[in-house]
Design a protein around this motif. Structure first.
Motif, PDB file in Angstrom:
ATOM      1  N   ALA A  25      -6.392  -8.794  -5.495  1.00 37.54           N
ATOM      2  CA  ALA A  25      -7.464  -7.801  -5.305  1.00 37.54           C
ATOM      3  C   ALA A  25      -8.258  -8.126  -4.043  1.00 37.54           C
ATOM      4  N   GLU A  26      -8.615  -9.391  -3.875  1.00 39.83           N
ATOM      5  CA  GLU A  26      -9.387  -9.791  -2.702  1.00 39.83           C
ATOM      6  C   GLU A  26      -8.588  -9.600  -1.412  1.00 39.83           C
ATOM      7  N   ALA A  27      -7.326  -9.993  -1.420  1.00 40.01           N
ATOM      8  CA  ALA A  27      -6.485  -9.895  -0.221  1.00 40.01           C
ATOM      9  C   ALA A  27      -6.141  -8.455   0.143  1.00 40.01           C
ATOM     10  N   SER A  28      -5.969  -7.603  -0.860  1.00 35.78           N
ATOM     11  CA  SER A  28      -5.503  -6.232  -0.610  1.00 35.78           C
ATOM     12  C   SER A  28      -6.625  -5.205  -0.546  1.00 35.78           C
ATOM     13  N   GLY A  29      -7.763  -5.525  -1.146  1.00 39.07           N
ATOM     14  CA  GLY A  29      -8.840  -4.538  -1.221  1.00 39.07           C
ATOM     15  C   GLY A  29      -8.648  -3.541  -2.347  1.00 39.07           C
ATOM     16  N   VAL A  30      -7.689  -3.796  -3.240  1.00 40.67           N
ATOM     17  CA  VAL A  30      -7.436  -2.957  -4.412  1.00 40.67           C
ATOM     18  C   VAL A  30      -8.102  -3.650  -5.604  1.00 40.67           C
ATOM     19  N   SER A  31      -8.849  -2.908  -6.390  1.00 42.49           N
ATOM     20  CA  SER A  31      -9.591  -3.534  -7.482  1.00 42.49           C
ATOM     21  C   SER A  31      -8.662  -4.220  -8.479  1.00 42.49           C
ATOM     22  N   ARG A  32      -9.191  -5.270  -9.103  1.00 46.75           N
ATOM     23  CA  ARG A  32      -8.440  -6.020 -10.110  1.00 46.75           C
ATOM     24  C   ARG A  32      -8.034  -5.100 -11.261  1.00 46.75           C
TER      25      ARG A  32
END
Length: 183
Positions: A25-32
């Motif tokens: 999530a942090e690396a991609s910017g997609v929520s967990r």
């Protein structure tokens, strides 16, 4: 069926990279939460989300989709190729290269509906060589701040390094080939 296979494969890739949902999530910017729903096949990822995940894992979307499909011979009939559709924009992507991992070139067919706008924050692999050939319709492609308005049989060749955007400003679907070479 393809969504379930894709969900399982995305989870497998995450585990291969030994990453938690929070780290992806942090690396991609997609929520967990979204990642969890995608991996449980509760929702289908959009083209933008798949682009972010491919960039995080360092693979192209075509390679991701090839791994989802079962092994096939060197000859792939278009009628047998698997198509993935972005639930948000209606963008369709069909990998038309046989799912052979021993080759440096992969070919996909893209179809972007009128008015559709697909954005990628970064490429799946820095320096990925990509050629786009417009078969029919009209397509506006933006890479690293440069815009290209494409007409039938125009080709754009790029080495992907930053953001990209695909827009169909026309009134009919834009049909095009995507040819990727390994970075």
């Amino acid at each position: 069926m393809l969504d379930k296979q894709l969900a399982r494969h995305l989870e497998s890739i995450r585990h291969q990279h030994e990453l938690s949902l929070a780290e992806v999530a942090e690396a991609s910017g997609v929520s967990r939460a979204t990642l969890s729903r995608i991996e449980r096949a509760e929702t289908s990822p959009t083209a933008s989300v798949l682009g972010r995940l491919c960039s995080t894992y360092g693979i192209t979307m075509s390679r991701l989709m090839m791994k989802v499909e079962s092994a096939s011979p060197r000859h792939l009939l278009f009628a047998d190729a698997k198509t993935w559709e972005d639930p948000e924009t209606g963008y369709k992507r069909t990998v038309i290269s046989p799912p052979t991992h021993d080759y440096a070139i992969e070919i996909a067919h893209g179809e972007l509906p009128p008015g559709a706008d697909v954005r990628y924050q970064k490429p799946p692999q820095q320096g990925l060589e990509q050629h786009l050939v417009l078969i029919s319709g009209a397509l506006n492609v933006s890479f690293d701040g440069a815009d290209y308005s494409m007409s039938r049989l125009d080709c754009v060749a790029l080495k992907l390094r930053g953001r990209s955007r695909f827009r169909n400003l026309g009134e009919v679907p834009a049909s095009y080939l995507i040819i990727n070479g390994q970075a």
